[in-house]
Design a protein around this motif. Sequence first.
Motif, mmCIF file in Angstrom:
data_model
loop_
_atom_site.group_PDB
_atom_site.id
_atom_site.type_symbol
_atom_site.label_atom_id
_atom_site.label_comp_id
_atom_site.label_asym_id
_atom_site.label_seq_id
_atom_site.Cartn_x
_atom_site.Cartn_y
_atom_site.Cartn_z
ATOM 1 N N ALA A 1 52.299 49.267 35.011
ATOM 2 C CA ALA A 1 50.961 49.743 35.158
ATOM 3 C C ALA A 1 50.561 49.573 33.740
ATOM 4 O O ALA A 1 49.260 49.431 33.527
ATOM 5 C CB ALA A 1 51.418 51.087 35.519
ATOM 6 N N GLN A 2 51.295 49.772 32.787
ATOM 7 C CA GLN A 2 50.884 49.693 31.345
ATOM 8 C C GLN A 2 50.047 48.267 31.074
ATOM 9 O O GLN A 2 48.736 48.184 30.396
ATOM 10 C CB GLN A 2 52.022 49.904 30.285
ATOM 11 N N TYR B 1 46.814 48.406 33.187
ATOM 12 C CA TYR B 1 45.783 49.232 32.306
ATOM 13 C C TYR B 1 45.150 48.730 31.228
ATOM 14 O O TYR B 1 43.853 48.934 30.821
ATOM 15 C CB TYR B 1 46.261 50.634 32.263
ATOM 16 N N ASP C 1 42.553 46.265 32.192
ATOM 17 C CA ASP C 1 41.709 46.754 32.926
ATOM 18 C C ASP C 1 40.746 47.384 31.934
ATOM 19 O O ASP C 1 39.184 47.220 32.074
ATOM 20 C CB ASP C 1 42.033 48.149 33.643
ATOM 21 N N GLU C 2 41.212 47.637 30.599
ATOM 22 C CA GLU C 2 40.368 47.833 29.518
ATOM 23 C C GLU C 2 39.258 47.020 29.375
ATOM 24 O O GLU C 2 38.173 47.018 28.725
ATOM 25 C CB GLU C 2 41.217 48.104 28.270
ATOM 26 N N VAL D 1 38.635 44.260 31.511
ATOM 27 C CA VAL D 1 37.595 43.810 32.568
ATOM 28 C C VAL D 1 37.097 44.802 33.755
ATOM 29 O O VAL D 1 36.197 44.438 34.529
ATOM 30 C CB VAL D 1 38.684 42.903 33.495
ATOM 31 N N HIS D 2 37.383 45.865 33.213
ATOM 32 C CA HIS D 2 36.782 47.104 34.194
ATOM 33 C C HIS D 2 36.975 47.184 35.485
ATOM 34 O O HIS D 2 35.974 47.440 36.278
ATOM 35 C CB HIS D 2 35.234 47.110 33.675
ATOM 36 N N HIS D 3 38.102 46.464 36.229
ATOM 37 C CA HIS D 3 38.231 46.415 37.136
ATOM 38 C C HIS D 3 39.847 46.475 37.789
ATOM 39 O O HIS D 3 40.297 45.568 37.097
ATOM 40 C CB HIS D 3 37.833 45.104 37.895
ATOM 41 N N ASP D 4 40.228 47.411 38.366
ATOM 42 C CA ASP D 4 41.708 47.625 38.419
ATOM 43 C C ASP D 4 42.389 46.397 39.119
ATOM 44 O O ASP D 4 43.385 46.162 38.848
ATOM 45 C CB ASP D 4 42.109 48.872 39.270
ATOM 46 N N ILE D 5 41.806 45.860 40.086
ATOM 47 C CA ILE D 5 42.542 44.803 41.115
ATOM 48 C C ILE D 5 42.205 43.432 40.295
ATOM 49 O O ILE D 5 43.173 42.545 40.225
ATOM 50 C CB ILE D 5 41.723 44.704 42.431
ATOM 51 N N VAL D 6 40.998 43.155 39.744
ATOM 52 C CA VAL D 6 40.835 41.943 38.784
ATOM 53 C C VAL D 6 41.912 42.077 37.776
ATOM 54 O O VAL D 6 42.712 40.983 37.368
ATOM 55 C CB VAL D 6 39.466 41.966 38.240
ATOM 56 N N ASN E 1 44.636 39.187 37.290
ATOM 57 C CA ASN E 1 44.718 38.603 35.840
ATOM 58 C C ASN E 1 46.325 38.634 35.532
ATOM 59 O O ASN E 1 46.858 37.602 35.012
ATOM 60 C CB ASN E 1 43.872 39.055 34.933
#
Lengths: 480, 480, 480, 480
Positions: A85-86, A89, A92-93, A95-100, A104
Motif C-alpha cells: 500500500a505504501q 500511495y 498516487d501522490e 498521479v492523483h489516481h489510485d488505480i493508475v 504504474n
Amino acid sequence: MAARIVKDDALLKRLSASGAPNYSAISPGEYRYKVQRLLPYLSEEGFIWYKGMVETAVARAFAKRGIVPASAADEIAAAAAEITAQEVYAEDELVHHDIVALVNRIRSRISEGSRGAVHRAATSCDIIDTANALRFRDAFREVILPDCAEFIGVMIEIIRRERNTLQIGRSHLQHGEPITFGFSQAWFLDRFGGRVMRMREASEALVGKFSGAMGAYNAQSLFVKDPVVFEREVLGQVGALPAGISSQIVQPEFVGDLMHFCLGGFSVLANWADDMRNLMRPEIGEISLQRGRDVSTSSTMPHKQNPVGLENIKSLWKEAAGRITTRYMDMISENARDLTNSASQRFIPEVFDIFDYAVTRGTRIAKALKIDPQNMKKNFEISKDTIPSEPLQLLLSSVGWTDAHFDIGKLADRAAKEKRNVVEIAREDKELAKYIKRIKEEQLEMLSDPHRYTGEASAKAAEIADKWEAKLRGLNRSPG
Amino acid sequence: MAARIVKDDALLKRLSASGAPNYSAISPGEYRYKVQRLLPYLSEEGFIWYKGMVETAVARAFAKRGIVPASAADEIAAAAAEITAQEVYAEDELVHHDIVALVNRIRSRISEGSRGAVHRAATSCDIIDTANALRFRDAFREVILPDCAEFIGVMIEIIRRERNTLQIGRSHLQHGEPITFGFSQAWFLDRFGGRVMRMREASEALVGKFSGAMGAYNAQSLFVKDPVVFEREVLGQVGALPAGISSQIVQPEFVGDLMHFCLGGFSVLANWADDMRNLMRPEIGEISLQRGRDVSTSSTMPHKQNPVGLENIKSLWKEAAGRITTRYMDMISENARDLTNSASQRFIPEVFDIFDYAVTRGTRIAKALKIDPQNMKKNFEISKDTIPSEPLQLLLSSVGWTDAHFDIGKLADRAAKEKRNVVEIAREDKELAKYIKRIKEEQLEMLSDPHRYTGEASAKAAEIADKWEAKLRGLNRSPG
Amino acid sequence: MAARIVKDDALLKRLSASGAPNYSAISPGEYRYKVQRLLPYLSEEGFIWYKGMVETAVARAFAKRGIVPASAADEIAAAAAEITAQEVYAEDELVHHDIVALVNRIRSRISEGSRGAVHRAATSCDIIDTANALRFRDAFREVILPDCAEFIGVMIEIIRRERNTLQIGRSHLQHGEPITFGFSQAWFLDRFGGRVMRMREASEALVGKFSGAMGAYNAQSLFVKDPVVFEREVLGQVGALPAGISSQIVQPEFVGDLMHFCLGGFSVLANWADDMRNLMRPEIGEISLQRGRDVSTSSTMPHKQNPVGLENIKSLWKEAAGRITTRYMDMISENARDLTNSASQRFIPEVFDIFDYAVTRGTRIAKALKIDPQNMKKNFEISKDTIPSEPLQLLLSSVGWTDAHFDIGKLADRAAKEKRNVVEIAREDKELAKYIKRIKEEQLEMLSDPHRYTGEASAKAAEIADKWEAKLRGLNRSPG
Amino acid sequence: MAARIVKDDALLKRLSASGAPNYSAISPGEYRYKVQRLLPYLSEEGFIWYKGMVETAVARAFAKRGIVPASAADEIAAAAAEITAQEVYAEDELVHHDIVALVNRIRSRISEGSRGAVHRAATSCDIIDTANALRFRDAFREVILPDCAEFIGVMIEIIRRERNTLQIGRSHLQHGEPITFGFSQAWFLDRFGGRVMRMREASEALVGKFSGAMGAYNAQSLFVKDPVVFEREVLGQVGALPAGISSQIVQPEFVGDLMHFCLGGFSVLANWADDMRNLMRPEIGEISLQRGRDVSTSSTMPHKQNPVGLENIKSLWKEAAGRITTRYMDMISENARDLTNSASQRFIPEVFDIFDYAVTRGTRIAKALKIDPQNMKKNFEISKDTIPSEPLQLLLSSVGWTDAHFDIGKLADRAAKEKRNVVEIAREDKELAKYIKRIKEEQLEMLSDPHRYTGEASAKAAEIADKWEAKLRGLNRSPG
C-alpha cells in the motif's frame, strides 16, 4: 483461489508488522475494536492486495484467450502479490489516481514487453468493485460467518442445558406466563441464525464486473468478439459472477443487501445483550457474570459489577444501525456513475469489523453466563398467584362463561393483594364455581400448578437447537 | 490552559512518530482522510492526554483548598503529561478499566505520599466527559473553525470578484431569471457561515462535570461542604463549565448540538460541491478546474476531467449525515447511565475529522475555481428570449391585465420556438399592446434588456461578503 | 382467501365513503399522496378488517378440530366482516385495548353460546402480527407489485425503441464513451426489476403466529395436544406460515426485509428520476416532457418547464430512505416483547403508500418521455474528437507502447483545444505513428468513427429487455 | 396577528367538521395520534389558510406603499380567509400548480380591478416558505411549548415532593450510590427544559422571504427601489424576519434546527419513559400506575399491568428519531432550488404532531405516577452493606492508604456474600483498621449510615425545580 489469501505470506507479514493498535488513530475501529483476523480483507493493505488479484485475473483471462502472453500474466501475478500500500500511495501522490498508481507500480516491476498487458481494457471500477466483492465475500466466508457460527454453537449448548429451567416469561417488562430460559434463548438463536444465513447468501452473491467505463464493453470489444462471455471468464478466475448489467459500477444493491442482513444480525445480538444485562439487575439476578474483561468494576465504586461487555455490544450497534442510509444514498449515482459513492463505501468495512467484534464478544460472554435458577424461581413466585388467571379465563370461556375478561382481572388483582391463588378465590365465587366445575380435570391441573403451565417451551427450545445444529454444519463448510 | 496543547512537546512527539497514514487500518479516516493537525485532540493518544489534564485539574482544585498538598498536584501534572496511550492500554489489559488503568499509571509515577491525591472523589465520567468536552472544544477552536474561516475567506473573495458576473439563475435545474455568479455563491456563504457561528457557540458550550458517580456529589461531599461550588473550581482549571445538573454523565444534548451544527455545515458544503460539479458538465462549462489533486483523469479514458474533489466532499457528507441518529440514541441512557453511549461516542471524532477534511478540500478547490463568463453568457442566451416573460407578466398585471399568467406562458413558448423576444411577440397582440402602452418607460427598459434584470443580485452579494468579513475577524480570534 | 379482500363489498363501501382526500389531515399521505387502491390493505379500516379475518381463521381452525361448533365460527366470520373501525374505536375508549375492543364487538354481534369461541387461546399479537403479514402481502400482491410491473413494462418498451439511439455515456457528470439511450435505461430496469423480485419474495415470506402470549403455546396447549401443528392449521386458513419460533411477537426481521427491498427499489427509481431531470436541463435537452401534471410552469415565470413529477419522486424517496433505522430499532424489543414496536410499526404503511405513489408517477412520466436524438447527437459531438483517446490508448498499449496513459491525455487535451480528432493528432507524432501502424485495420476503424464505439450497448439493452419481459409474466401472476 | 388564528372562526369550523379521526387513513397520525389543537397550524387546511395570510401580507405591504389600492388588499384579506382547501385542490386539478390554484381562487372572489394586486411580484416559495415559518412558529407558540410547559410543571411538583425520597442510584443497571427520587427526576427536567428553551428560540427564529424566484429581488425591483427593505415590511405584517439571503427558498437550516431540538426533547422524554417503565418491573416496583388509558391489561392475561403509555412514547420516538436525516438531505437543493424538498418537508408536521402527542401523554402519566417509598427502601437494602465501599475507599485513600481500589473491591464482595457491612469487615483487617482510625469522625458517620450518603441530591433537586419554575413563567408568556 480467493480463500488462499489468509495464507498469503507477504500480505500477512505486512499486516502483522503494522496491524497493532494505533493510538494516534481517530477511529475506535483502529485502536480498540480492531479484529486482527479481518485485516487481510478489510484493511487498505488488504484491499490493494485484492485489487492486484483482480488485475492478475484480467491478465490471465486474456492469456487464456491468447491475446496476451501467459508469461505477462505470470509477471503481473508476481508483481501484484508484492506491491505494498505504501508504494501505491507514494505513486498516487504523483498521479492523483489510485488505480493508475497501482497499475504504474505493477508495470514498474515487470518486463517492458509485458507492460501492455496490465489493466488491459479495464476501467478503474472493474478492478475496485470486483475487489470489494471478493474481499467482503472472503471476510464473511473466512472470519465473520465462522465467528457467527461459534456464537450459534454456544447458544445451542445453553438452550439444551436450560431447556427445562423455569423462568417467568415477560412482556412489557411485566410478568406474563411461564416459559423456560432455554426457550427464551431459542428466540434469539433462531432470529440470529436466520440473519446469518441471509448474510451468507448475500456475501456469496456479491457481483464483480469487467464491462469497462460505461458498462457497455466498449474497450473490451476492441479485443474480443464476445465481451459478455469474456467478462464471465475474467470473473471466473476469482470465483465471482457479474450482475445482469453494470454501468461504470456494479449494481450497488448487492452490497446494500449484505449490509442490511448484517445490521439485522447486529440488531438481534443487541436485543440479546439488552435482555441479558437486564436479567443481571440486582433486583432480578437471573443471570450473572464473573468480573473480568466483560464485567468491570467502577473507578470509584468497588462493589459494582458493570456488564460492560453487554453494554458495548449495544453501543456498537447504535453506531452501526443508522449507517444503512448511506447505502441507499449510494444507490443514487448520477449518469451511470458519479464518484459520490467512493469515500462513503470505504467506510463499509468499519461496520463489518465492529459487527464481528461484537459477535466475538457476545460469544465470550455467552460462554461465561451463569444461570441462577433460584433467582428465576424467586421471581417466578412473585406472580405465581396471578399466573393462572390466563388459563382460568380461557377455560371458563370455553365452558360458556362469557364476560370472563374483566372479572378475572379483578380477581387477579385481589389475588395479588391477598397473596392467594386466583383459582382459589375464583372457587369462592358462586357463579364462577358453577363454571369451574365444567372444566376437565386435566385442564384444571394446570391451574393448580402454574409451574407446569409452560406449553411447548421445552420442546420448542429443543427443536430450535436441533435445527441450528444441522444448519451449523453447512455454515462452517466453505461454499467455495 | 487548554489551548496550550498544540505546543505540548511530549504529545506532539508521540503523534508525529505514529500519526502517519496506516495502511493496515480499516477506517478510511486513518489511511486516507486523516487531518494530522487534529490528532492532538481527536486521536486516542490525545484523548488520554486530555484525561490526564482533567486528573490534574482535580488535584489542583483540591490543592487550592488545601485538601491535598500542592506538591501532589504538581507530581500528578508532570506524570499526566508523560503518560502514553500504550502504557495505559497495557495496564487496561490487567485491570479491564480504562480510567483505573490511567489512574494506576499516574500513581506508579509519583511519590507514595501523593498517590492518595489522584482521582480524588472522581468517577470515571467526571474525567472522560470533561476531557471530551475540552478536546472537542479545542479541536474546533484550534483547527476546524479556523479551517472554516479560511473557506469563508476564499468565498468572500470570489463573491466580490464575481458580484457582477452575469449568470442565468436556475431552479428545478431549469433557467429562471438572471442573477450574478457572486450572488449564487453568497447563498452558500451565508448559510455556511451561519452554521459555523453555531458550531462555535456549541463547541464553547460543551459541558464538563465533577459531580461523582450519580451526579449527586456523594463522594465530593466527603471532602468539601460546597461541592456544587467546588465543581466550578475544578472545571475552571480547564476553562469549562458544568450543566445545570448531571447524572453519572454530562447531559448528552450538548455534544448532540455540536454534531447537528457540524452536519448542517457539512450539508451546505455538499450542496455547494454539487452545484459546482454540475456547472462543470461539458454542456454547461461555467466553471472549470485544472487537473491535479481535485480533478483527475480516468484510468482508461485519458480525456476525462473528473471533479473528484467535489465528488469526495459529497461522498463524505453521505457517510456523515445519518450519524446524528446515534446521538439521539445516546440521549437515552438508562437509569442515570448505562454504558451504551461509550463505544458509540468514540466514533464522534471521525465525523469531525472528515468534516474538516472536506472543508479544507473545499477551500483548495474554491481557490482554484476558474469562472468562464463566456460560457455563462452562452447559456444565458439560450433563454434570453423568454426571460422577460416574468417581468412582462408582472407589469401587465400591474396595469390591469388580469389573466396574465397563462397567456404569457403561451407567448413564452412561441418565443422559444420562434427564437424571438417574448416582448416583441406581445406587442403584436392587439389586446396586450393596449396594456403595454400603460407600462412606465423605466420598467419597460428591463423588458428590452434581460441582462439588466438582475434585481439586487450584485448589491446583496456585496452585503453578504461584507457581513462575513466582519464576522470572520471574530471567528479567528480565540474566545479563550 | 386473502386475495378476496378487494371484492369485499362492506369494506370497499366504508372506504369509498371516507377515503377521499382529507384536508384536515396532517400527513401528506392523506391529502396528497394517497393511493386509493391501497386502502383496503393499508388503511386502519382495512387493518381492522384483516384482524377480523384472523379471528375468523382461529375460530374455523378450532371448529375443524371439533373444539368449537362450526356455527360459532360462521357467526364470527359474519360479524368480523361487518365490524367498522368506528365501533372498535368507540369500544376502545371504554376498555383501553384495541384487540379487547375488537373481540368485544364481535362478541356483541353473535349468539351467547358462540361467544366463548371468540379469540380462543389467542394473544393480541397472534391477531395483530398475522393481520399485518397478510395485509402487507396482499398490498404488494394486488397493488404494488402490479404497479411495479407496469413501470417495468414501459421501460422495456423504451429500451427496445431506443436500443440503438446514440448517446454519450457519462460518468462524474463528464463525457465518457458512447452508449445508447436504451442501454442507459436497461441499467435502471435491471436494478429496479431485481428489487421487485426481492420485494415479491419478502412479501410472500411474511410470517404470522398463533403461539400465544409468550410464543410458547401456553394457552394453546390447554386445548390441543399439538399446538405447533395447530398453529399451521390456523395460519393455513389465511395462506400464511409461522417462523421457526416466535415470542409474543413474530420475528421482526421479515418485515424489515420487505422494507429494505422496497427502499432499494425506491432508490433505483429516485436515481432514474435524477438522471431524467438532469437530461432535461436546457443546456442538455436530451429528453423532454409536455407541460401537465408532471411538468409545471412557475407561479411567476411562465416560461419555465419544471420537472415537478421527477422531483417529487426524489423528494418522497428522501422522506422514506431514513426510515429503515426504525425497523432496526424495532428488532430490539425487550424481554420477549415490549410495546415499543407498536406505534412505530403503524407508520410502515406510509412508506409503502408513497413508494407506490412514486412508482405510478414514474410510469406516467416514462410513458410521456420524449427523446431528442438531435440533442443527443449535438452533445455527443462536443466530445467526438477526444472520445477515441480511450481505444487509441488501449490499442497502442496492446501493440507495445508502454507509457500510453499520460501522453494520450495530453493529446486529448490538444484535441479538445484544437477541435481536431485525437487520432489525427496522434498520427502526426512520429513515435506514436510507428505503433499505430501495428494496429489491425478493423480495430482502427473504431478510432476513425467514434459513433461506432458503443461496444455491446445495443445488444445488452435488448438482452435486458427480453429478460424482464419473461420475468414480467411471472410477476403479474398471483402466486396464490 | 398570527396568534389570532386559533380564533379564526371560518377555519376552525372547517376543521371541526372534518378533523375527526379518519379510519380510512393510512397514517397513524390521522386516526390515532392526531392532536386536534394542532390542526389550525399543521393540517393542509391550516397551511392553505396561512398561505392566504401571506398573500394578504404582500398586498397590504404594497398598499402601504401606495402601489396597490388599500381596497384591493382588503378584498384579498377577505377572500383569503374564506378559501377552502377543497376549492384550491379542485383548481389545482386544472392548473397543476398549488400556488397558481390558490391565486386563481383569490382572484375569482374579488373585483376585477383588484385582481392585479394578488401575488404581486411574489414567487411561490415566497408564500410557501413564509407560511411554513409562521405556522410552525405558531404551532409551537400556541400548543407545543405550552404543552411542554405543562410537563415541566408536573415534573417540578414531583421533584419537590420527592426531593428527599431515598432511592438507590443506578448505573449500568447496577446499584451505585444513594440518591433521592426527586434528584433522578431533576436530571430529566433540566435536560427536557433545556431542549424546550432551544425549541422556543428556533421556532421564533424561523425565517420567511419576499425576494422572488431567484432570491435576487428581480421581480420586486420592478415595483420598489429598495426591495430588501420592502421584504422586511412584507414579513413585518406577519411578525416574521428574513434570513441574510435567500434563493428561491429560505435557508433550510432554520427548520432543521427546530427539528433537531424537537427530537432532542423527544429523546429526553423517551429516556424518562424508559426509566419509569423499568421502575415498574414487578421485581423493582418503585413506581406504579393505575390501570386505565396508560396502563392496560392483556387480551389474554388479565393480571398484567402493561405500561402502554410509557411504551408508546418510546415507540413514537423511534419513528421520529431517524427523520432528521431527511432535513440534512433537504439542505441540498441543487442550483438555487430543485423541488426535491417539497414533498419531504410536507412530512415535517407529522413529527411535531407525534412529539406533542407524546408530551401530553407523558404529562398525564407523570401526574398519575405513584411512588412506592417502601419498595425503594427494599431495593436500597439489597446494597446497603456494599454501598459504603465508595466512601470507605475514598477516605482510606485520603489518609494515605494507596492500593485502596482493588482491596476494597474484594471486601465489598465479601460484604455482599456474608451480608455484613463492608466497613465492619474492614475494621477487622489490621492494616486497614490502622488507616480507618485516621478518618475524621464526621466522615466516618457517612460510612455507618449509607442512607445519609446522598450528597447534594436533595439540594440539587430543589435548585433545579426552582430554576424551571422561574423559566416556566417566561415559557407560558407569548413572546409576540
